[in-house]
Design an enzyme around this catalytic site. Structure first.
Site, PDB file in Angstrom:
ATOM      1  N   TRP A 158       0.794  -1.224   0.000  1.00 25.86           N
ATOM      2  CA  TRP A 158       0.000   0.000   0.000  1.00 25.86           C
ATOM      3  C   TRP A 158       0.831   1.281   0.000  1.00 25.86           C
ATOM      4  O   TRP A 158       0.300   2.363  -0.163  1.00 25.86           O
ATOM      5  CB  TRP A 158      -0.948   0.036   1.206  1.00 25.86           C
ATOM      6  CG  TRP A 158      -0.378  -0.541   2.488  1.00 25.86           C
ATOM      7  CD1 TRP A 158      -0.611  -1.793   2.966  1.00 25.86           C
ATOM      8  CD2 TRP A 158       0.503   0.078   3.438  1.00 25.86           C
ATOM      9  NE1 TRP A 158       0.076  -2.001   4.145  1.00 25.86           N
ATOM     10  CE2 TRP A 158       0.761  -0.859   4.463  1.00 25.86           C
ATOM     11  CE3 TRP A 158       1.089   1.339   3.527  1.00 25.86           C
ATOM     12  CZ2 TRP A 158       1.584  -0.590   5.557  1.00 25.86           C
ATOM     13  CZ3 TRP A 158       1.916   1.614   4.618  1.00 25.86           C
ATOM     14  CH2 TRP A 158       2.157   0.658   5.607  1.00 25.86           C
ATOM     15  N   ASN A 159       2.134   1.197   0.187  1.00 22.58           N
ATOM     16  CA  ASN A 159       2.848   2.470   0.422  1.00 22.58           C
ATOM     17  C   ASN A 159       3.097   3.316  -0.821  1.00 22.58           C
ATOM     18  O   ASN A 159       2.996   4.535  -0.740  1.00 22.58           O
ATOM     19  CB  ASN A 159       4.129   2.255   1.248  1.00 22.58           C
ATOM     20  CG  ASN A 159       5.043   1.202   0.682  1.00 22.58           C
ATOM     21  OD1 ASN A 159       4.631   0.397  -0.137  1.00 22.58           O
ATOM     22  ND2 ASN A 159       6.272   1.206   1.118  1.00 22.58           N
ATOM     23  N   LYS A 182      -2.196  -8.121  -8.141  1.00 26.99           N
ATOM     24  CA  LYS A 182      -3.031  -7.998  -6.943  1.00 26.99           C
ATOM     25  C   LYS A 182      -2.529  -6.813  -6.126  1.00 26.99           C
ATOM     26  O   LYS A 182      -1.464  -6.861  -5.532  1.00 26.99           O
ATOM     27  CB  LYS A 182      -2.968  -9.263  -6.076  1.00 26.99           C
ATOM     28  CG  LYS A 182      -4.070  -9.246  -5.008  1.00 26.99           C
ATOM     29  CD  LYS A 182      -3.704  -9.933  -3.720  1.00 26.99           C
ATOM     30  CE  LYS A 182      -3.267  -9.069  -2.597  1.00 26.99           C
ATOM     31  NZ  LYS A 182      -4.135  -8.010  -2.119  1.00 26.99           N
ATOM     32  N   GLU A 258      10.891  -7.952  -2.750  1.00 26.78           N
ATOM     33  CA  GLU A 258      11.443  -6.696  -2.232  1.00 26.78           C
ATOM     34  C   GLU A 258      10.797  -6.507  -0.865  1.00 26.78           C
ATOM     35  O   GLU A 258       9.598  -6.265  -0.763  1.00 26.78           O
ATOM     36  CB  GLU A 258      11.113  -5.562  -3.211  1.00 26.78           C
ATOM     37  CG  GLU A 258      12.016  -4.372  -3.061  1.00 26.78           C
ATOM     38  CD  GLU A 258      11.440  -3.366  -2.099  1.00 26.78           C
ATOM     39  OE1 GLU A 258      11.801  -3.452  -0.893  1.00 26.78           O
ATOM     40  OE2 GLU A 258      10.655  -2.530  -2.523  1.00 26.78           O
ATOM     41  N   LEU A 259      11.601  -6.690   0.184  1.00 26.59           N
ATOM     42  CA  LEU A 259      11.031  -6.799   1.536  1.00 26.59           C
ATOM     43  C   LEU A 259      11.424  -5.614   2.417  1.00 26.59           C
ATOM     44  O   LEU A 259      11.737  -4.544   1.923  1.00 26.59           O
ATOM     45  CB  LEU A 259      11.470  -8.130   2.149  1.00 26.59           C
ATOM     46  CG  LEU A 259      11.157  -9.360   1.268  1.00 26.59           C
ATOM     47  CD1 LEU A 259      11.731 -10.620   1.882  1.00 26.59           C
ATOM     48  CD2 LEU A 259       9.663  -9.498   1.027  1.00 26.59           C
ATOM     49  N   CYS A 292      10.217   1.143   2.738  1.00 21.17           N
ATOM     50  CA  CYS A 292      11.103   0.017   3.037  1.00 21.17           C
ATOM     51  C   CYS A 292      12.525   0.483   3.305  1.00 21.17           C
ATOM     52  O   CYS A 292      13.281  -0.173   4.004  1.00 21.17           O
ATOM     53  CB  CYS A 292      11.066  -0.989   1.895  1.00 21.17           C
ATOM     54  SG  CYS A 292      11.284  -0.238   0.291  1.00 21.17           S
ATOM     55  N   GLU A 393      11.500  -4.031  11.978  1.00 23.89           N
ATOM     56  CA  GLU A 393      10.970  -2.961  11.140  1.00 23.89           C
ATOM     57  C   GLU A 393       9.677  -2.403  11.738  1.00 23.89           C
ATOM     58  O   GLU A 393       8.729  -3.141  11.982  1.00 23.89           O
ATOM     59  CB  GLU A 393      10.684  -3.487   9.726  1.00 23.89           C
ATOM     60  CG  GLU A 393      10.265  -2.383   8.784  1.00 23.89           C
ATOM     61  CD  GLU A 393      10.054  -2.860   7.361  1.00 23.89           C
ATOM     62  OE1 GLU A 393       9.311  -3.837   7.149  1.00 23.89           O
ATOM     63  OE2 GLU A 393      10.633  -2.240   6.439  1.00 23.89           O
TER      64      GLU A 393
HETATM   65  P1  NDP Z   1       2.062  -7.455   3.555  1.00 29.74           P
HETATM   66  O1  NDP Z   1       3.445  -7.832   3.204  1.00 29.74           O
HETATM   67  O2  NDP Z   1       1.251  -8.452   4.289  1.00 29.74           O
HETATM   68  O3  NDP Z   1       1.261  -7.052   2.221  1.00 29.74           O
HETATM   69  C1  NDP Z   1       1.862  -6.808   0.970  1.00 29.74           C
HETATM   70  C2  NDP Z   1       0.988  -7.399  -0.109  1.00 29.74           C
HETATM   71  O4  NDP Z   1       0.900  -8.823   0.062  1.00 29.74           O
HETATM   72  C3  NDP Z   1      -0.454  -6.907  -0.081  1.00 29.74           C
HETATM   73  O5  NDP Z   1      -0.970  -6.835  -1.386  1.00 29.74           O
HETATM   74  C4  NDP Z   1      -1.145  -8.019   0.687  1.00 29.74           C
HETATM   75  O6  NDP Z   1      -2.528  -8.067   0.488  1.00 29.74           O
HETATM   76  C5  NDP Z   1      -0.465  -9.220   0.117  1.00 29.74           C
HETATM   77  N1  NDP Z   1      -0.581 -10.421   0.933  1.00 29.74           N
HETATM   78  C6  NDP Z   1      -0.805 -10.529   2.270  1.00 29.74           C
HETATM   79  N2  NDP Z   1      -0.823 -11.823   2.648  1.00 29.74           N
HETATM   80  C7  NDP Z   1      -0.619 -12.562   1.535  1.00 29.74           C
HETATM   81  C8  NDP Z   1      -0.525 -13.955   1.279  1.00 29.74           C
HETATM   82  N3  NDP Z   1      -0.657 -14.834   2.247  1.00 29.74           N
HETATM   83  N4  NDP Z   1      -0.308 -14.365   0.013  1.00 29.74           N
HETATM   84  C9  NDP Z   1      -0.159 -13.469  -0.989  1.00 29.74           C
HETATM   85  N5  NDP Z   1      -0.238 -12.115  -0.802  1.00 29.74           N
HETATM   86  C10 NDP Z   1      -0.459 -11.675   0.438  1.00 29.74           C
HETATM   87  O7  NDP Z   1       2.119  -6.077   4.299  1.00 29.74           O
HETATM   88  P2  NDP Z   1       1.148  -5.465   5.415  1.00 29.74           P
HETATM   89  O8  NDP Z   1       0.253  -4.527   4.734  1.00 29.74           O
HETATM   90  O9  NDP Z   1       0.471  -6.509   6.243  1.00 29.74           O
HETATM   91  O10 NDP Z   1       2.234  -4.721   6.309  1.00 29.74           O
HETATM   92  C11 NDP Z   1       2.944  -5.473   7.276  1.00 29.74           C
HETATM   93  C12 NDP Z   1       4.361  -4.983   7.367  1.00 29.74           C
HETATM   94  O11 NDP Z   1       5.049  -5.222   6.152  1.00 29.74           O
HETATM   95  C13 NDP Z   1       4.497  -3.478   7.581  1.00 29.74           C
HETATM   96  O12 NDP Z   1       4.358  -3.142   8.916  1.00 29.74           O
HETATM   97  C14 NDP Z   1       5.884  -3.237   7.058  1.00 29.74           C
HETATM   98  O13 NDP Z   1       6.809  -3.542   8.090  1.00 29.74           O
HETATM   99  C15 NDP Z   1       6.023  -4.224   5.930  1.00 29.74           C
HETATM  100  N6  NDP Z   1       5.770  -3.617   4.599  1.00 29.74           N
HETATM  101  C16 NDP Z   1       6.838  -3.443   3.777  1.00 29.74           C
HETATM  102  C17 NDP Z   1       6.657  -2.855   2.545  1.00 29.74           C
HETATM  103  C18 NDP Z   1       7.815  -2.624   1.628  1.00 29.74           C
HETATM  104  O14 NDP Z   1       7.762  -1.707   0.805  1.00 29.74           O
HETATM  105  N7  NDP Z   1       8.850  -3.459   1.652  1.00 29.74           N
HETATM  106  C19 NDP Z   1       5.344  -2.384   2.094  1.00 29.74           C
HETATM  107  C20 NDP Z   1       4.270  -2.679   3.013  1.00 29.74           C
HETATM  108  C21 NDP Z   1       4.512  -3.258   4.217  1.00 29.74           C
HETATM  109  P3  NDP Z   1      -3.493  -7.326   1.550  1.00 29.74           P
HETATM  110  O15 NDP Z   1      -3.105  -5.878   1.531  1.00 29.74           O
HETATM  111  O16 NDP Z   1      -4.822  -7.586   1.018  1.00 29.74           O
HETATM  112  O17 NDP Z   1      -3.219  -7.969   2.892  1.00 29.74           O
END
Ligand code: NDP
Length: 505
Positions: A158-159, A182, A258-259, A292, A393
């Site tokens: 979402w960011n 997605k 990309e985590l 990130c 994080e």
């Molecule tokens: P997630 O990693 O859970 O979400 C990222 C994407 O993965 C979203 O589209 C999400 O869908 C999807 N997703 C979630 N669960 C699954 C699954 N089991 N299989 C396939 N796709 C999936 O991030 P969160 O929004 O839960 O944030 C949690 C933490 O992740 C944050 O606090 C932050 O630390 C980190 N983060 C890192 C980012 C980066 O740019 N590296 C970006 C966002 C978060 P849905 O939104 O519908 O859950």
């Protein structure tokens, strides 16, 4: 008088060149993080919609106009996409702000820059070449082909939704792949608008780009496991990334991840102090810390520590919280209620660990922010690198300041974390900058700058920060595979019972 429910904008999703509802007939709400009010209804796709989208993407990859198009023609389509983004950049930026609460100043700049990815990979599309290989066998002509991997599943956080789509979609299309995207359940609208205003207008054949909106487990997992998907490109948190990688491994899909990060931003006593203060501030408070590459560990040399923190606080205190749609706002709300709670809980953890809170340290007064989900820009000093606040994080406006003695100490602390995404070094010494750039274990080292990205520069993580690279020429390899072609020009085929392993003597 009874409340009249506010009219929500109802979106459809895009599968096989058509705007459709989810098969379930269900939708979910998307909210504005600033007001906390829902404003849109998004189709709640499940495995059935994912299957339709993947089958459509497979047909578009396997037959029809897309695979028979020349690479040059595909490049032109990408350049058309770039031009259309330029035309609609302001509108798309506003939709993103409404969905993720990031600043309009940041999202406008991002959307104006985004076309460059499509121009760049459009230019690269007809420069993907194999090689003629001088093989060690006589009467043989051998060469390699660089071919698209097939259907790519893309999972977006979402960011920075459209920027992170672009990092994946532009090289994937340039390679000749087809895609199913997605978006995050929190920020689906901008992608749907992008498809309507840009992808449809650019005239891509049906099935080349598909979108499945919905929840991670319900929509994301069937996409990762779908047999027609050959590659998964994911950006998000490390826990979800690990799950995605393990699911994808069951059907041997190619994966790029990309985590997260816990990036060290290292300030030496020979820095230009004003620049380093600005770099520290932008490293952690820009995008409300929800990036990130956030420079969430500020390593400051002990000889300047107190003076530096004083200047840092003086600037950080001026941060203007407010409506993200205002161009003069500097720190906006947190995007999701869950993220808001997570940030506040880490602030409590840091306090419990004995870190000293010298700025902020809790929710922001809504009269300051004007809306919901605001966290005060927060700075902790006296942080030790083994504390959870220094290791995990947070993804919010929370900075941990850690003292170090010398270069060796800085390297030790910088690398003592599971992540390795970004890093910053503030020094006027070229020698020191070069040594630090070599020894820091991270995918990016910024020297006397922070948070710079470009379509030309590879981006990705070391260690638990990910796999593979986005951006730059290297990224195209994530969407290609190599085929080896052997053509015999020999007069006869030789003994059929013996494998042709060695050149005849
Ligand atoms: P997630 O990693 O859970 O979400 C990222 C994407 O993965 C979203 O589209 C999400 O869908 C999807 N997703 C979630 N669960 C699954 C699954 N089991 N299989 C396939 N796709 C999936 O991030 P969160 O929004 O839960 O944030 C949690 C933490 O992740 C944050 O606090 C932050 O630390 C980190 N983060 C890192 C980012 C980066 O740019 N590296 C970006 C966002 C978060 P849905 O939104 O519908 O859950």
């Amino acid at each position: 008088m009874q409340d009249v429910p506010k009219k929500l904008k109802q979106y459809q999703t895009y599968i096989d060149g058509q705007w459709v509802d989810a098969q379930s007939g269900k939708s979910f709400q998307s909210s504005d993080p600033y007001t906390g009010e829902p404003w849109a209804l998004i189709p709640e796709c499940d495995a059935r919609d994912v299957d339709r989208a993947c089958e459509a993407a497979w047909r578009a990859f396997d037959s029809g106009p897309w695979p028979s198009m020349t690479q040059t023609a595909r490049g032109k389509v990408l350049r058309k996409i770039a031009g259309l983004i330029e035309k609609h950049a302001d509108h798309l930026a506003r939709i993103e702000v409404q969905d993720n609460g990031k600043l309009i100043s940041e999202m406008s700049a991002q959307l104006k820059y985004l076309p460059e990815w499509y121009y760049y990979y459009g230019g690269l599309a007809d420069k993907i070449t194999g090689t003629v290989v001088p093989v060690d066998k006589p009467d043989t002509f051998t060469y390699t082909l660089r071919e698209p991997v097939g259907v790519c599943g893309m999972i977006i956080p979402w960011n920075s939704p459209l920027l992170l789509v672009g990092w994946k979609l532009a090289p994937a299309l340039a390679a000749g792949c087809t895609v199913v995207i997605k978006p995050s359940e929190f920020t689906s609208a901008s992608l749907l608008e992008f498809v309507k205003l840009v992808i449809e207008e650019a005239g891509l054949p049906k099935g080349v780009v598909n979108v499945v909106t919905g929840y991670g487990a319900v929509t994301g997992e069937p996409l990762v496991t779908h047999p027609k998907v050959a590659k998964v490109a994911f950006t998000g948190g490390s826990v979800t990334g690990a799950r995605v990688a393990s699911l994808a491994a069951q059907t041997f899909k190619k994966v790029s991840l990309e985590l997260g990060g816990k990036s060290p931003n290292i300030v030496f006593d020979d820095c230009v102090m004003e620049d380093a203060v600005n770099g520290a501030i932008s490293g952690i408070f820009a995008a409300t810390g929800q990036t990130c590459v956030a420079g969430s560990r500020l390593l400051v040399q002990e000889s300047i520590h107190d003076r530096f923190v004083e200047k840092l606080l003086a600037t950080a205190r001026t941060a203007k919280l407010g409506n993200p749609m205002s161009f003069d706002t500097q720190v906006g709300p947190v995007t999701t209620p869950a993220q808001y709670q997570k940030i506040l809980s880490y602030i409590d953890i840091a306090k419990g660990e004995g870190a000293k809170c010298v700025l902020g340290g809790g929710p922001a007064d809504s009269s300051v922010g004007g809306g919901k989900y605001f966290v005060q820009p927060t700075i902790f000093t006296g942080v030790e690198n083994k504390m959870r606040i220094a290791q995990e994080e947070v993804f919010g406006p929370v900075l941990s300041v850690i003292k170090f003695k010398d270069e060796e100490d800085a390297i030790r602390i910088a690398n003592d974390v599971i992540y390795g995404l970004g890093s910053g070094v503030w020094t006027q010494s070229v020698k020191r900058a070069t040594v630090m750039a070599r020894r820091i274990r991270a995918g990016t080292v910024w020297v006397n700058t922070y948070r710079a990205v470009s379509f030309t520069m590879p981006f990705g993580g070391y260690k638990s920060s990910g796999l593979g690279r986005e951006n730059g020429q290297e990224a195209i390899n994530e969407y290609l595979q190599t085929k080896s072609v052997w053509i015999s020009t020999a007069a006869n085929s030789g003994n059929p019972f013996i494998m042709k392993v060695a050149a005849p003597q």
